[in-house]
Design a protein around this motif. Structure first.
Motif, mmCIF file in Angstrom:
data_model
loop_
_atom_site.group_PDB
_atom_site.id
_atom_site.type_symbol
_atom_site.label_atom_id
_atom_site.label_comp_id
_atom_site.label_asym_id
_atom_site.label_seq_id
_atom_site.Cartn_x
_atom_site.Cartn_y
_atom_site.Cartn_z
ATOM 1 N N THR A 293 0.670 -1.266 -0.058
ATOM 2 C CA THR A 293 0.020 -0.113 -0.010
ATOM 3 C C THR A 293 0.890 1.323 0.080
ATOM 4 N N PRO A 294 0.868 2.067 -0.981
ATOM 5 C CA PRO A 294 1.532 3.178 -1.172
ATOM 6 C C PRO A 294 1.536 4.376 -0.002
ATOM 7 N N ASP A 295 2.295 4.969 0.637
ATOM 8 C CA ASP A 295 2.208 5.869 1.653
ATOM 9 C C ASP A 295 2.371 7.331 1.233
ATOM 10 N N PHE A 296 2.670 7.497 -0.165
ATOM 11 C CA PHE A 296 2.806 8.655 -0.811
ATOM 12 C C PHE A 296 2.356 8.549 -2.202
ATOM 13 N N ILE A 297 1.877 9.518 -2.638
ATOM 14 C CA ILE A 297 1.339 9.558 -4.029
ATOM 15 C C ILE A 297 1.749 11.047 -4.648
ATOM 16 N N VAL A 298 2.745 10.726 -5.708
ATOM 17 C CA VAL A 298 3.444 11.672 -6.322
ATOM 18 C C VAL A 298 2.876 11.947 -7.847
ATOM 19 N N SER A 299 2.240 13.046 -8.157
ATOM 20 C CA SER A 299 1.508 13.098 -9.379
ATOM 21 C C SER A 299 2.328 14.516 -10.271
ATOM 22 N N ILE A 300 2.155 14.628 -11.311
ATOM 23 C CA ILE A 300 2.722 15.532 -12.304
ATOM 24 C C ILE A 300 1.648 16.569 -12.788
ATOM 25 N N ASP A 301 1.939 17.584 -12.479
ATOM 26 C CA ASP A 301 0.913 18.906 -13.372
ATOM 27 C C ASP A 301 1.567 19.028 -14.961
ATOM 28 N N GLU A 302 1.067 18.361 -15.887
ATOM 29 C CA GLU A 302 1.818 18.509 -17.153
ATOM 30 C C GLU A 302 1.785 19.722 -17.735
ATOM 31 N N GLN A 303 0.924 20.387 -17.409
ATOM 32 C CA GLN A 303 1.066 22.117 -18.210
ATOM 33 C C GLN A 303 2.185 22.751 -17.228
ATOM 34 N N GLN A 304 2.202 22.725 -16.396
ATOM 35 C CA GLN A 304 3.192 23.342 -15.460
ATOM 36 C C GLN A 304 4.549 22.929 -15.403
ATOM 37 N N GLY A 305 4.377 21.394 -15.172
ATOM 38 C CA GLY A 305 5.644 20.865 -15.044
ATOM 39 C C GLY A 305 6.178 20.637 -13.509
ATOM 40 N N THR A 306 4.971 20.674 -12.593
ATOM 41 C CA THR A 306 5.441 20.831 -11.167
ATOM 42 C C THR A 306 4.911 19.519 -10.695
ATOM 43 N N LEU A 307 5.542 18.884 -9.450
ATOM 44 C CA LEU A 307 5.036 17.982 -8.771
ATOM 45 C C LEU A 307 4.357 18.069 -7.795
ATOM 46 N N HIS A 308 3.313 17.302 -7.429
ATOM 47 C CA HIS A 308 2.332 17.362 -6.313
ATOM 48 C C HIS A 308 2.481 16.076 -5.483
ATOM 49 N N GLY A 427 4.871 3.609 -11.513
ATOM 50 C CA GLY A 427 4.629 2.283 -10.702
ATOM 51 C C GLY A 427 4.828 2.773 -9.378
ATOM 52 N N ILE A 428 4.951 1.915 -8.562
ATOM 53 C CA ILE A 428 5.035 2.010 -7.096
ATOM 54 C C ILE A 428 6.364 1.681 -6.743
ATOM 55 N N PHE A 429 7.187 2.322 -5.966
ATOM 56 C CA PHE A 429 8.651 2.212 -5.652
ATOM 57 C C PHE A 429 8.831 2.236 -4.102
ATOM 58 N N PRO A 430 9.523 1.138 -3.524
ATOM 59 C CA PRO A 430 9.957 1.759 -2.234
ATOM 60 C C PRO A 430 10.850 2.921 -1.988
ATOM 61 N N LEU A 431 10.915 3.428 -0.782
ATOM 62 C CA LEU A 431 11.609 4.834 -0.902
ATOM 63 C C LEU A 431 13.006 4.575 -0.689
ATOM 64 N N ARG A 432 13.344 3.272 -0.089
ATOM 65 C CA ARG A 432 14.786 2.943 -0.080
ATOM 66 C C ARG A 432 15.425 2.770 -1.600
ATOM 67 N N HIS A 433 14.575 2.527 -2.399
ATOM 68 C CA HIS A 433 14.995 2.499 -4.031
ATOM 69 C C HIS A 433 15.659 3.685 -4.585
ATOM 70 N N LEU A 434 14.949 4.960 -3.692
ATOM 71 C CA LEU A 434 15.520 6.292 -4.375
ATOM 72 C C LEU A 434 16.879 6.611 -3.452
ATOM 73 N N PHE A 435 17.291 6.054 -2.697
ATOM 74 C CA PHE A 435 18.518 6.270 -1.854
ATOM 75 C C PHE A 435 19.610 5.411 -2.568
ATOM 76 N N SER A 436 20.706 5.799 -2.921
ATOM 77 C CA SER A 436 21.934 5.285 -3.133
ATOM 78 C C SER A 436 23.210 6.466 -3.218
ATOM 79 N N ASP A 437 24.379 5.689 -2.933
ATOM 80 C CA ASP A 437 25.527 6.527 -3.111
ATOM 81 C C ASP A 437 25.971 6.378 -4.498
#
Length: 507
Positions: A293-308, A427-437
């Motif tokens: 179950t995702p804890d966060f939802i990140v969407s994109i405003d296509e017109q303004q190119g901003t993240l919500h 898709g759905i990603f674990p937050l740890r997937h976004l962390f890396s050295d």
């Protein structure tokens, strides 16, 4: 000349930081994923009559929290400011907090501590549930707890990669030695392979690495406490295994001089053994993937190119303080002189429940605030990935980076990211997937590990499956493409991508 021992009494003043119940509650809720938080909220609603889901008292509602600004020090200390507290004192508090967290019950914290990336000694640390690990990950994690030489590590990795889905090793050790010599140019004596295999067979679950069913069951029995039943089980598996697999229990009963009741107990004990220890790990991994179950939802405003960024609150209701109990406390407090003993006991009971409800609501509010702030910072840091969905665009990022941006402590970021998932349009990603050295080459060049893995995956996908590339050949190809990576690192990334060795990729 003899010496006399003199006992004296000495008084010392020592300053220690003790965690309050509120701090422990805040930490506990912060580590919870949304599904687990739903259960915790429902349990608190059932247990505390001062906590309600319908507003009868608007003095302490959850919505008011997001409009206020809080510093981390206020969260850590339950919202109270200490004017005399300087930077050094705040560091002491945080150190005491971290030390106490290490001793919390395993039910209150995550099960496994994992580290991702190289060279950041504890920078990128998360607590993950064991059920999310794959079959291969679980064994490699246990391998990391052993002190192995380079040869032993190569053999251990090869043995793990040679296990079938049941967790058994069906190949003779001589074949393992021949394959390592042919495909990896590593000459390993059979006795070294046997020694490494014996270490593999100490891994969990019991029975992993066994070469046949009999050895698999014996490994499990040998780990049991020595009892008469355990000795009987060993005897059957060693001396009467053929009768056992053919259900010839009358022969076993007669040979061991057992009565009907003893035979039934022995039969039941042997049936509890697991003939496929690897299947349990694979099933655990598949089950966890089906219930994310995702804890966060990140969407994109296509017109303004901003993240919500949106926090998934699930089915958690708005929480309020019971107006009945709250008003009762106020009424009794305004008339302390005129209350009798029964009314005083009612006052103490109501006050305790109201204070507990306030603490719980505050902890839930703080969790929402911390998680949202953390995810917003991560989304901004990995902006290109969220917009384009290309994993090679994931920038190197460690806990310290997000901690500095949010002005929170690294341990707070670690707990906020533990066991959390984000839903994107890719898709759905674990937050740890976004962390890396970042990977630093011998020439000092810094490369994104996600980018390296994508290039490695692309090379393997394009290879001739009749003659797949060995790790050494992959190393040369990667270097030609501008990624001078060591062969050992190639093998590690290939394993993390769940790509088997060359001989297993051959079609």
């Amino acid at each position: 000349m003899s010496q006399r021992l003199i006992q004296t009494t000495e008084q010392q003043q020592v300053q220690r930081q003790q965690l309050s119940a509120q701090q422990l509650l805040q930490i506990h809720l912060l580590t919870m994923p949304v599904a687990q938080l739903e259960q915790a909220v429902q349990a608190e609603l059932d247990d505390n009559p001062a906590l309600e889901t319908e507003s009868g008292n608007d003095d302490f509602d959850e919505g008011a929290f997001e409009e206020e600004k809080y510093e981390e020090g206020e969260f850590e200390e339950g919202g109270e400011n200490d004017d005399a507290a300087g930077d050094l004192e705040r560091e002491d508090r945080q150190e005491a907090l971290d030390n106490a967290l290490q001793s919390l019950n395993a039910d209150d914290m995550m099960d496994d501590e994992r580290k991702f990336g190289e060279g950041s000694a504890g920078e990128t640390t998360f607590y993950e549930p064991r059920s999310e690990a794959t079959f291969y990950d679980v064994l490699r994690t246990q391998m990391g707890e052993l002190r192995l030489s380079n040869i032993e590590q190569n053999v251990m990795e090869y043995l793990i990669g040679s296990l079938d889905n049941d967790g058994l090793l069906r190949k003779p050790l001589t074949q393992i030695a021949d394959e390592m010599a042919i495909y990896h140019n590593i000459d390993v004596p059979d006795d070294v392979i046997a020694h490494v295999l014996s270490m593999l067979q100490t891994f969990d679950p019991a029975g992993i690495g066994a070469r046949n069913l009999q050895e698999c069951l014996l490994i499990q029995v040998k780990r049991m406490s020595p009892t008469p039943m355990q000795q009987l089980m060993q005897h059957v598996l060693k001396q009467r295994f053929n009768d056992f697999i053919h259900n010839r229990w009358q022969r076993i009963q007669h040979a061991l001089h057992l009565n009907e009741e003893q035979t039934a107990a022995l039969q039941q004990a042997l049936r509890r053994l697991n003939p496929k220890p690897g299947a349990a790990l694979s099933e655990s991994s598949n089950n966890s993937a089906q219930h994310v179950t995702p804890d966060f939802i990140v969407s994109i405003d296509e017109q303004q190119g901003t993240l919500h960024v949106q926090l998934n609150r699930g089915n958690i209701p708005q929480l309020y303080i019971s107006a009945t109990l709250s008003n009762m406390v106020k009424a009794y407090q305004n008339n302390r002189a005129g209350i009798n003993r029964t009314q005083k006991e009612a006052l103490l009971y109501s006050k305790e429940k109201v204070e507990r409800a306030k603490s719980f609501i505050k902890a839930v509010q703080q969790r929402h605030h911390t998680l949202l702030l953390t995810m917003q910072t991560i989304a901004e840091w990995q902006r290109q990935f969220f917009i384009e969905g290309d994993e090679s665009l994931i920038r190197p990022m460690i806990l310290k980076d997000i901690a500095e941006k949010t002005q929170l402590h690294s341990s707070t970021i670690s707990r906020a990211c533990a066991n959390k998932y984000v839903q994107t349009q890719w898709g759905i990603f674990p937050l740890r997937h976004l962390f890396s050295d970042s990977y630093t080459t011998e020439t000092g060049q810094q490369l994104s590990k996600h980018e390296i893995k994508d290039v490695l995956q692309a090379i393997i996908n394009a290879e001739d499956k009749n003659t797949p590339l060995s790790d050494e050949e992959l190393q040369k190809t990667m270097a030609e493409k501008g990624y001078p990576i060591a062969r050992r690192t190639i093998a590690k990334y290939r394993t993390q991508l769940h790509i088997p060795v060359a001989r297993l990729r051959k079609s």
